[in-house]
Motif scaffolding. Sequence first.
Motif, PDB file in Angstrom:
ATOM      1  N   VAL A  78      85.191  88.167  27.884  1.00 46.73           N
ATOM      2  CA  VAL A  78      84.962  88.107  29.331  1.00 46.73           C
ATOM      3  C   VAL A  78      83.705  87.303  29.658  1.00 46.73           C
ATOM      4  O   VAL A  78      83.687  86.527  30.622  1.00 46.73           O
ATOM      5  CB  VAL A  78      84.854  89.536  29.918  1.00 46.73           C
ATOM      6  N   LEU A  79      82.674  87.452  28.853  1.00 45.02           N
ATOM      7  CA  LEU A  79      81.425  86.744  29.134  1.00 45.02           C
ATOM      8  C   LEU A  79      81.567  85.232  29.004  1.00 45.02           C
ATOM      9  O   LEU A  79      80.677  84.489  29.450  1.00 45.02           O
ATOM     10  CB  LEU A  79      80.317  87.249  28.207  1.00 45.02           C
ATOM     11  N   PHE A 123      84.722  82.663  35.647  1.00 37.30           N
ATOM     12  CA  PHE A 123      84.178  83.396  36.783  1.00 37.30           C
ATOM     13  C   PHE A 123      82.798  83.982  36.465  1.00 37.30           C
ATOM     14  O   PHE A 123      81.971  84.183  37.353  1.00 37.30           O
ATOM     15  CB  PHE A 123      85.139  84.494  37.241  1.00 37.30           C
ATOM     16  N   VAL A 124      82.529  84.257  35.179  1.00 38.00           N
ATOM     17  CA  VAL A 124      81.205  84.730  34.790  1.00 38.00           C
ATOM     18  C   VAL A 124      80.193  83.588  34.873  1.00 38.00           C
ATOM     19  O   VAL A 124      79.067  83.766  35.353  1.00 38.00           O
ATOM     20  CB  VAL A 124      81.240  85.320  33.366  1.00 38.00           C
ATOM     21  N   THR A 125      80.615  82.407  34.434  1.00 41.99           N
ATOM     22  CA  THR A 125      79.742  81.236  34.537  1.00 41.99           C
ATOM     23  C   THR A 125      79.412  80.934  35.993  1.00 41.99           C
ATOM     24  O   THR A 125      78.264  80.609  36.334  1.00 41.99           O
ATOM     25  CB  THR A 125      80.428  80.014  33.893  1.00 41.99           C
ATOM     26  N   ARG A 149      76.821  83.327  37.271  1.00 41.33           N
ATOM     27  CA  ARG A 149      75.477  83.000  36.776  1.00 41.33           C
ATOM     28  C   ARG A 149      74.886  81.818  37.554  1.00 41.33           C
ATOM     29  O   ARG A 149      73.682  81.816  37.865  1.00 41.33           O
ATOM     30  CB  ARG A 149      75.535  82.667  35.284  1.00 41.33           C
ATOM     31  N   THR A 150      75.706  80.801  37.856  1.00 39.12           N
ATOM     32  CA  THR A 150      75.202  79.629  38.579  1.00 39.12           C
ATOM     33  C   THR A 150      74.793  79.978  40.004  1.00 39.12           C
ATOM     34  O   THR A 150      73.983  79.270  40.609  1.00 39.12           O
ATOM     35  CB  THR A 150      76.266  78.520  38.615  1.00 39.12           C
ATOM     36  N   ARG A 151      75.354  81.059  40.546  1.00 37.93           N
ATOM     37  CA  ARG A 151      74.972  81.499  41.889  1.00 37.93           C
ATOM     38  C   ARG A 151      73.712  82.356  41.896  1.00 37.93           C
ATOM     39  O   ARG A 151      73.306  82.863  42.933  1.00 37.93           O
ATOM     40  CB  ARG A 151      76.121  82.285  42.515  1.00 37.93           C
ATOM     41  N   GLY A 152      73.121  82.515  40.716  1.00 43.72           N
ATOM     42  CA  GLY A 152      71.854  83.207  40.641  1.00 43.72           C
ATOM     43  C   GLY A 152      71.927  84.660  40.220  1.00 43.72           C
ATOM     44  O   GLY A 152      70.899  85.356  40.217  1.00 43.72           O
ATOM     45  N   MET A 153      73.104  85.153  39.843  1.00 39.73           N
ATOM     46  CA  MET A 153      73.221  86.546  39.423  1.00 39.73           C
ATOM     47  C   MET A 153      72.583  86.723  38.049  1.00 39.73           C
ATOM     48  O   MET A 153      72.799  85.922  37.131  1.00 39.73           O
ATOM     49  CB  MET A 153      74.690  86.974  39.375  1.00 39.73           C
ATOM     50  N   VAL A 211      75.562  90.624  35.812  1.00 39.50           N
ATOM     51  CA  VAL A 211      76.819  90.017  35.345  1.00 39.50           C
ATOM     52  C   VAL A 211      77.530  90.940  34.376  1.00 39.50           C
ATOM     53  O   VAL A 211      78.742  91.160  34.461  1.00 39.50           O
ATOM     54  CB  VAL A 211      76.540  88.654  34.687  1.00 39.50           C
ATOM     55  N   ARG A 212      76.773  91.508  33.463  1.00 36.88           N
ATOM     56  CA  ARG A 212      77.371  92.404  32.470  1.00 36.88           C
ATOM     57  C   ARG A 212      77.945  93.668  33.110  1.00 36.88           C
ATOM     58  O   ARG A 212      79.030  94.113  32.738  1.00 36.88           O
ATOM     59  CB  ARG A 212      76.318  92.792  31.424  1.00 36.88           C
ATOM     60  N   LEU A 213      77.214  94.237  34.069  1.00 35.08           N
ATOM     61  CA  LEU A 213      77.657  95.486  34.678  1.00 35.08           C
ATOM     62  C   LEU A 213      78.758  95.283  35.704  1.00 35.08           C
ATOM     63  O   LEU A 213      79.745  96.029  35.733  1.00 35.08           O
ATOM     64  CB  LEU A 213      76.458  96.189  35.333  1.00 35.08           C
TER      65      LEU A 213
END
Length: 315
Positions: free
Chosen positions: A202-203, A207-209, A212-216, A221-223
């Motif tokens: 999943v990581l 959608f995870v990437t 991250r690019t949106r600043g999360m 992200v993990r939770l």
Amino acid sequence: MKLAFRLLSVVAVLIAAASVTFFAQLMVPGDRATTILNLQNGREQEWTASELGPVNEKFGFDNPLVVQYLHYVGGLFRGDLGTSYTQYQSVNSVIGAQIVPSLVLTASALVVAWALAIGVTLLTVKRGRFVTGLGSGWETFAASLPTYWVGVVLLVVLAVKVPIFPVIGGSGAWGTVLPVLTLAIPLAGFLGQVTRDEFDKVLDQPFVTTARTRGMGDTAVRLRHGLRHAVLPGITLSGWALGALVSGAVIAENIYGRPGIGQVLVTAVNTRDVPTVSGIVLVVAGVYVVANVLVDISYAVVDPRLRSHSRLATA
């Protein structure tokens, strides 16, 4: 339609379990009426037909086999599991008096196992080769541990060598810690292995990437994204685990001298109290059935897409 199929499958499982336990009783060596009288009198001997007659009549052993079978299966749906050979009361009462401690132990072990599995997954997946390997190695080691071995080691180390917990018979919350860990540690290894594989995949998803690019942040992200998708395979395994934990509770209860159906089962086996043994088997089968239903509900809660699929299938 799906609900009707689910109900039919539940009935089929219970009938199958009842059938197995019924014919298992017939395979036990010796005459059942003789066994009951021997248990009541505490000695092995031969009995006359007139002495065996009342017992056969009371328990229905003189009825045709088909009638006995239908009565036994019908009793399951009436909530009647028969009469204990040794305690001279209904199996429902014998099991009912001890089932709550076993269910508490089982539920607590499942919660602790999930907490351990999720904690190790969150802290070690994609945290560097050493930390990742450490987490993976722990899960493999834990999953390979026999329940009885974990119980004995915890008892010796944390109750005998270092007397932190009671050695035997602890009934309070403090006395429940070691039995819960005995069941939870091996299960946490299994849950962690399947959760880790899915979490790692999943990581790497787009959608995870994007998140991250949106600043999360990494923790968010993990939770919020990774964990929700990663636990689905583990939830499937939990359906099996809940029933297995009830069986494993037999070991933990006997190691730590705790009340529960484990003690009842061991006593029933030693005294050849077949109805009680059969009743416990049926209870465990019922737990498996309920666990599978809870798994379906949990799926829908964790992944809302499954609720919409379910509504479409029903329509």
